[in-house]
Write an enzyme that holds these catalytic residues in place. Structure first.
Site, PDB file in Angstrom:
ATOM      1  CG  ASP A 118      -2.676   6.734  -3.212  1.00 28.61           C
ATOM      2  OD1 ASP A 118      -2.462   7.307  -2.136  1.00 28.61           O
ATOM      3  OD2 ASP A 118      -2.163   5.641  -3.515  1.00 28.61           O
TER       4      ASP A 118
ATOM      5  CD  GLU B  73       0.570   9.605 -10.229  1.00 29.33           C
ATOM      6  OE1 GLU B  73       0.291  10.750  -9.825  1.00 29.33           O
ATOM      7  OE2 GLU B  73       1.667   9.045  -9.981  1.00 29.33           O
TER       8      GLU B  73
ATOM      9  CG  HIS C 254      -1.315   9.317  -6.351  1.00 29.90           C
ATOM     10  ND1 HIS C 254      -2.055   8.651  -7.304  1.00 29.90           N
ATOM     11  CD2 HIS C 254      -0.384   8.436  -5.901  1.00 29.90           C
ATOM     12  CE1 HIS C 254      -1.590   7.406  -7.427  1.00 29.90           C
ATOM     13  NE2 HIS C 254      -0.574   7.258  -6.593  1.00 29.90           N
TER      14      HIS C 254
ATOM     15  CE  LYS D 208       2.196   6.757  -1.396  1.00 33.12           C
ATOM     16  NZ  LYS D 208       1.018   6.502  -2.256  1.00 33.12           N
TER      17      LYS D 208
ATOM     18  NE  ARG E  34       5.104   1.042  -1.585  1.00 28.43           N
ATOM     19  CZ  ARG E  34       4.068   1.612  -2.195  1.00 28.43           C
ATOM     20  NH1 ARG E  34       3.736   1.236  -3.420  1.00 28.43           N
ATOM     21  NH2 ARG E  34       3.388   2.564  -1.586  1.00 28.43           N
TER      22      ARG E  34
ATOM     23  CE1 TYR F 228       2.703   4.656  -9.321  1.00 32.64           C
ATOM     24  CE2 TYR F 228       4.131   3.828  -7.578  1.00 32.64           C
ATOM     25  CZ  TYR F 228       3.423   3.624  -8.746  1.00 32.64           C
ATOM     26  OH  TYR F 228       3.437   2.383  -9.344  1.00 32.64           O
TER      27      TYR F 228
END
Length: 371
Positions: A270, A118, A96, A75, A15, A94
């Protein structure tokens, strides 16, 4: 503003943080976008497409981080990327952090402003930038689970939808939110026998009315999960507490009660995973077996369908990127409490309560540090 889009370096991650269409929109508003060479090559988004959209192509990720005000990724940053971040710079991706103390410490050391997709909220109480990947992961979870139920993948050899005269597989979905709803839709469409558990009676009522009795809706308790897990061929973990570690719904002891060859797909990995025996895996080596139960715990599931996932993600993130670029991060966050819910790290301090509690450390409210 000068915006940077580096190539993702997490294993098997194809991605990219922004599509050429997104670059074109930002360039039309007067912003400059630096895109690392070959950032989107793996999904057919070539350097030529980015250049035609108005991006400047640069050779290295280090250059992207060194020269830009806002870094847009997919990520969580890997250790080297964290070290490239600078005070006054904004990272939008993101994160996490609840399951990753090392990353949290590196981000605090950087002095940068780190906003997590998120944990951004909406006026309706949803998570608008988590939703597109949750939809993708939910649908993929059934696809992956069905594949690993095959005998040569370690499963018990049950066909998800069965055939005339042979019962379909039993699927248990833990959580009826975006991931769970997406998963059960696909499982039902493939003909499986589906049960969903949730602690929200209104959500269960909504699903029951939507599917007109085609699935079982069960209130989530330790007893009900154990009862239905015993009979399941595929269990999909789809629970989420925004920013926090996922609750452990299937204990290590419970594994011995499950069918040999049953499959666990942990979409919550995650956030630490919702099965006690879960540990992150990769697309290259996606499963492992404990007590004859197959565990699928790939930490970047949507990366398997990277083109679809990238397009969906940019659709969701572009308006937020445009606001950050136009107003700057401080003014944007101060003016919008839902956007500021995404602020996880600011100038060396944790700024999200659930993350701080998961990491057992102190935190400050975004409104306090920003003002």
């Amino acid at each position: 503003m000068l915006i940077g889009v580096p190539k993702e370096i997490k294993a098997q991650e194809f991605r990219v943080g922004m599509t050429p269409a997104g670059v074109r929109e930002l360039a039309a508003s007067g912003h400059q976008v630096l895109v690392q060479h070959s950032a989107g090559e793996g999904i057919g988004l070539t350097d030529a497409l980015y250049a035609a959209a108005g991006a400047t192509i640069v050779d290295s990720a280090e250059q992207v981080f060194a020269e830009t005000d806002l870094v847009v990724k997919v990520k969580e940053p890997q250790a080297q990327e964290c070290r490239w971040l600078q005070p006054g710079q904004t990272l939008f991706t993101y994160l996490h952090l609840a399951a990753d103390l090392k990353q949290a410490e590196l981000l605090m050391d950087s002095g940068a402003t780190c906003i997590a997709y998120e944990t951004i909220t909406s006026q309706q109480g949803g998570l608008p930038l988590l939703a597109p990947m949750s939809l993708v992961a939910g649908r993929l979870s059934v696809q992956a689970g069905a594949h690993h139920m095959e005998v040569h993948q370690g499963g018990n050899g049950t066909l998800l939808g069965g055939v005339p005269g042979v019962a379909p597989a039993k699927v248990l979905v833990l959580g009826g939110g975006v991931v769970g709803s997406s998963a059960l839709r696909v499982a039902l469409g493939m003909g499986a026998d589906v049960t969903v558990t949730d602690r929200s009676v209104s959500k269960l009522t909504e699903l029951d009315e939507q599917y007109r009795g085609q699935l079982r809706t069960i209130y989530s308790t330790a007893e009900s999960i154990e009862e239905h897990a015993r009979e399941a061929d595929l269990i999909i973990g789809a629970v989420l507490i925004p920013g926090a570690s996922a609750p452990k719904l299937i204990s290590a002891d419970m594994l011995r009660l499950l069918k040999p060859g049953s499959v666990l797909v942990d979409v919550a990995i995650d956030q630490g995973g919702c099965f006690e025996t879960s540990r992150p895996t990769t697309h290259a080596d996606p499963t492992y077996v404990i007590d004859d139960v197959v565990h699928y715990c790939v930490a970047n599931m949507p990366g398997a369908v990277a083109r679809t996932a990238t397009l969906a993600l940019t659709n969701a993130t572009l308006p937020y990127v445009a606001r950050l670029a136009s107003k700057g991060s401080r003014e944007t966050l101060l003016s919008d409490e839902h956007f500021s819910a995404g602020l996880n790290v600011f100038e060396g301090q944790l700024t999200h309560q659930a993350v701080a509690e998961a990491l057992d450390t102190s935190w400050r409210r975004p409104s306090d540090v920003l003002s």
